[in-house]
Scaffold this motif. Sequence first.
Motif: not given
Length: 282
Positions: A14-42
Amino acid sequence: MAGFLRIEQMRAGFSKSEEKIADYILENESKIPKFNVKEFADSVGTSTASIVRFAKKLGYQSFVEFRLGFLEYLKESESGTTVYEAVEKSDSMGDIIDKISSGNSKAILDTAGSLNADMVARAVDAIIKSERVFFFGVGQSALVAEDFQLKLMRIGKDSIFYKDTHSQLASSVHLKKGDLAIGISNSGSSIEVFKALEKAKSKGATIISITTLGRNPISQLADMDFHTIAEEKNYRTGAIVSRMAQLTIVDILFIGVARMSFDEVRDDIKETRSMVEGLKRV
C-alpha cells in the motif's frame, strides 16, 4: 469477505494514502456501510478518487460494490456463520476439527475465486512449452514445490526440485531461455527463493510465482504471479491454511497441463502407478 482479508495481506504494497484508508476501515468497521463515498473520504481525510481506487484495488468495481460487500461481511460476523477462528488451548477435538476444516475450505474457495482464468491458461501453456521446469521453495512451501514437481514427473515432464536450498541456488545458474522457474513462497520474501528466481530471470527463463496477495519482491520478478488468500491464525494454523491454498493453485495448473494431452497423460499415470503398486502389498 475475501476482499477484506486482502486489506491485511496487501498492506505491504500500500501507498501511504492507501494505508491511511486501510487503518480507518479496520478501526471503524461498523461505520463503513453507512457512508457514501464523499462522507467516507471526508472521514478518512482523503479524496473520493483515492477511495474508489482503493476499492478497485481490493477487487471491487465501484465504491457501492465495496460498501455492499462490507455490509455482507459484517452480517456474517454478527451471525456467527464465519466459523474459522484461532485454535485455543482449551478447544475440544470437535472444535479443532471445525476450525481447521473451515479455515482450509475458506482458503481454497477464496484463493480459487481470486484466480484469473487467462493467466492460468498462460501458465499452463508456459509449463507445456518449457524445456525444463525448475522449482524453488523453502520450509512449508518446499513441500508444495516437491508435490508439483512429482506430479509433472509422473506425466513425463522434465522437472527438477532440490530440497537443499544451496542446491536450489546452484541450480538456478543453469537455467536458460526456454526453461521455466516456479517460485513458491507464502510471504513472497524468502531470500533463497528470491535470489534463485532473480538468477533464473537473468538467464532468460520464464518465471511463475505463487505467493500471498499483494506486492512482494518475489511476485514482482514473475511473468505470471498467482496469489493465495489465507487468513492466518495462531498455533501455526496459518502455515496449514496457506499450504492448502498453494496446493489448490498447484492442482489447478497440473490438471490444466494434463488436460491438454489427456490420453498420453492417462497412460503415463497408469504406467507409473503400476511400477509401485506391487510394492504396497506384503
